[in-house]
Write a protein that holds these residues in place. Structure first.
Motif, PDB file in Angstrom:
ATOM      1  N   SER A  32       0.856  -1.189   0.000  1.00 27.16           N
ATOM      2  CA  SER A  32       0.000   0.000   0.000  1.00 27.16           C
ATOM      3  C   SER A  32       0.886   1.231   0.000  1.00 27.16           C
ATOM      4  CB  SER A  32      -0.897   0.021   1.241  1.00 27.16           C
ATOM      5  OG  SER A  32      -1.653   1.222   1.281  1.00 27.16           O
ATOM      6  N   HIS A  33       0.442   2.261  -0.692  1.00 29.68           N
ATOM      7  CA  HIS A  33       1.180   3.523  -0.656  1.00 29.68           C
ATOM      8  C   HIS A  33       0.918   4.265   0.656  1.00 29.68           C
ATOM      9  CE1 HIS A  33      -2.750   4.759  -2.301  1.00 29.68           C
ATOM     10  NE2 HIS A  33      -2.514   5.909  -1.691  1.00 29.68           N
ATOM     11  N   ASP A  34      -0.050   3.799   1.429  1.00 28.21           N
ATOM     12  CA  ASP A  34      -0.408   4.443   2.687  1.00 28.21           C
ATOM     13  C   ASP A  34       0.152   3.686   3.894  1.00 28.21           C
ATOM     14  OD1 ASP A  34      -2.049   6.628   1.818  1.00 28.21           O
ATOM     15  OD2 ASP A  34      -3.610   5.171   1.321  1.00 28.21           O
ATOM     16  N   VAL A  40      -5.393   3.585  10.687  1.00 30.48           N
ATOM     17  CA  VAL A  40      -6.213   2.923  11.709  1.00 30.48           C
ATOM     18  C   VAL A  40      -6.248   3.770  12.977  1.00 30.48           C
ATOM     19  CG1 VAL A  40      -6.352   0.925  13.252  1.00 30.48           C
ATOM     20  CG2 VAL A  40      -5.941   0.583  10.802  1.00 30.48           C
ATOM     21  N   ALA A  41      -5.118   4.299  13.390  1.00 28.90           N
ATOM     22  CA  ALA A  41      -5.072   5.138  14.593  1.00 28.90           C
ATOM     23  C   ALA A  41      -5.940   6.386  14.426  1.00 28.90           C
ATOM     24  CB  ALA A  41      -3.628   5.525  14.916  1.00 28.90           C
ATOM     25  N   ARG A  42      -5.863   7.016  13.259  1.00 29.37           N
ATOM     26  CA  ARG A  42      -6.672   8.230  13.033  1.00 29.37           C
ATOM     27  C   ARG A  42      -8.158   7.905  12.986  1.00 29.37           C
ATOM     28  NH1 ARG A  42      -2.631   9.931   8.816  1.00 29.37           N
ATOM     29  NH2 ARG A  42      -4.203   9.129   7.395  1.00 29.37           N
ATOM     30  N   VAL A  43      -8.524   6.807  12.299  1.00 31.35           N
ATOM     31  CA  VAL A  43      -9.929   6.424  12.228  1.00 31.35           C
ATOM     32  C   VAL A  43     -10.448   6.076  13.624  1.00 31.35           C
ATOM     33  CG1 VAL A  43     -11.540   4.677  11.331  1.00 31.35           C
ATOM     34  CG2 VAL A  43      -9.854   5.698   9.806  1.00 31.35           C
ATOM     35  N   SER A  44      -9.654   5.383  14.410  1.00 26.87           N
ATOM     36  CA  SER A  44     -10.055   5.024  15.774  1.00 26.87           C
ATOM     37  C   SER A  44     -10.297   6.260  16.634  1.00 26.87           C
ATOM     38  CB  SER A  44      -8.989   4.148  16.433  1.00 26.87           C
ATOM     39  OG  SER A  44      -8.895   2.903  15.798  1.00 26.87           O
ATOM     40  N   ALA A  55     -13.382   0.106  14.183  1.00 27.24           N
ATOM     41  CA  ALA A  55     -12.652   1.135  13.442  1.00 27.24           C
ATOM     42  C   ALA A  55     -11.489   0.515  12.675  1.00 27.24           C
ATOM     43  CB  ALA A  55     -12.149   2.224  14.395  1.00 27.24           C
ATOM     44  N   ALA A  56     -10.764  -0.391  13.313  1.00 23.24           N
ATOM     45  CA  ALA A  56      -9.637  -1.051  12.652  1.00 23.24           C
ATOM     46  C   ALA A  56     -10.117  -1.908  11.487  1.00 23.24           C
ATOM     47  CB  ALA A  56      -8.863  -1.899  13.654  1.00 23.24           C
ATOM     48  N   ALA A  57     -11.190  -2.672  11.701  1.00 28.25           N
ATOM     49  CA  ALA A  57     -11.731  -3.517  10.626  1.00 28.25           C
ATOM     50  C   ALA A  57     -12.170  -2.662   9.442  1.00 28.25           C
ATOM     51  CB  ALA A  57     -12.898  -4.354  11.151  1.00 28.25           C
ATOM     52  N   PHE A  58     -12.830  -1.545   9.735  1.00 23.73           N
ATOM     53  CA  PHE A  58     -13.277  -0.652   8.663  1.00 23.73           C
ATOM     54  C   PHE A  58     -12.087  -0.080   7.901  1.00 23.73           C
ATOM     55  CE2 PHE A  58     -14.077   3.623   7.130  1.00 23.73           C
ATOM     56  CZ  PHE A  58     -15.133   3.394   6.264  1.00 23.73           C
ATOM     57  N   ALA A  59     -11.127   0.472   8.620  1.00 23.20           N
ATOM     58  CA  ALA A  59      -9.986   1.124   7.970  1.00 23.20           C
ATOM     59  C   ALA A  59      -9.168   0.140   7.148  1.00 23.20           C
ATOM     60  CB  ALA A  59      -9.105   1.811   9.015  1.00 23.20           C
ATOM     61  N   VAL A  60      -8.870  -1.016   7.712  1.00 20.53           N
ATOM     62  CA  VAL A  60      -8.087  -2.016   6.979  1.00 20.53           C
ATOM     63  C   VAL A  60      -8.877  -2.523   5.782  1.00 20.53           C
ATOM     64  CG1 VAL A  60      -7.056  -4.324   7.115  1.00 20.53           C
ATOM     65  CG2 VAL A  60      -6.683  -2.683   8.960  1.00 20.53           C
ATOM     66  N   GLY A  61     -10.149  -2.831   5.995  1.00 22.96           N
ATOM     67  CA  GLY A  61     -10.986  -3.311   4.891  1.00 22.96           C
ATOM     68  C   GLY A  61     -11.090  -2.294   3.766  1.00 22.96           C
ATOM     69  N   LEU A  62     -11.299  -1.042   4.126  1.00 24.43           N
ATOM     70  CA  LEU A  62     -11.420   0.009   3.117  1.00 24.43           C
ATOM     71  C   LEU A  62     -10.121   0.176   2.329  1.00 24.43           C
ATOM     72  CD1 LEU A  62     -13.144   2.235   1.840  1.00 24.43           C
ATOM     73  CD2 LEU A  62     -12.319   3.772   3.651  1.00 24.43           C
ATOM     74  N   LYS A  63      -8.993   0.167   3.035  1.00 29.90           N
ATOM     75  CA  LYS A  63      -7.709   0.320   2.339  1.00 29.90           C
ATOM     76  C   LYS A  63      -7.426  -0.867   1.427  1.00 29.90           C
ATOM     77  CE  LYS A  63      -5.592   3.129   2.138  1.00 29.90           C
ATOM     78  NZ  LYS A  63      -5.765   4.218   1.150  1.00 29.90           N
TER      79      LYS A  63
END
Length: 103
Positions: A32-34, A40-44, A55-63
């Protein structure tokens, strides 16, 4: 292009009836370029989800989803997601009215 490298592991802990899983974990590597850990920390910290796990599941899944769509943007099945993905990402990065910070 320089990328962060990640190993993703998914292990079934129990089935829908609470019976412990006995299968082998699913493991794969992805680039990933990100900095997904930072995302994950920011989304949390935004407070959009009821738990840090969500939040972690969402962020990782979305990325992972977004990266796969972009890497396969010439695939007609996946390219149909691009306009909606771009719009969603724009709105999500702007933050909801209740969010503490922007991603």
């Amino acid at each position: 292009m320089k990328q962060y490298r990640y190993r993703v592991t998914l292990e079934q802990l129990t089935d829908a009836n609470g019976v412990p899983g006995d299968g082998e974990p699913l493991k794969f590597e992805v680039g990933s370029h990100d900095d997904i850990m930072s995302i994950v920390a920011r989304v949390s910290s935004r407070g959009d989800f009821s738990s840090q796990a969500e939040a972690a599941a969402f962020a990782v899944g979305l990325k992972l989803f977004g990266g796969t769509i972009l890497a396969n943007k010439n695939n007609p099945l996946l390219s149909s997601f691009l306009p909606q993905l771009h719009q969603f990402m724009k709105e999500f990065k702007a933050g909801s009215g209740d969010s503490k910070e922007k991603v």
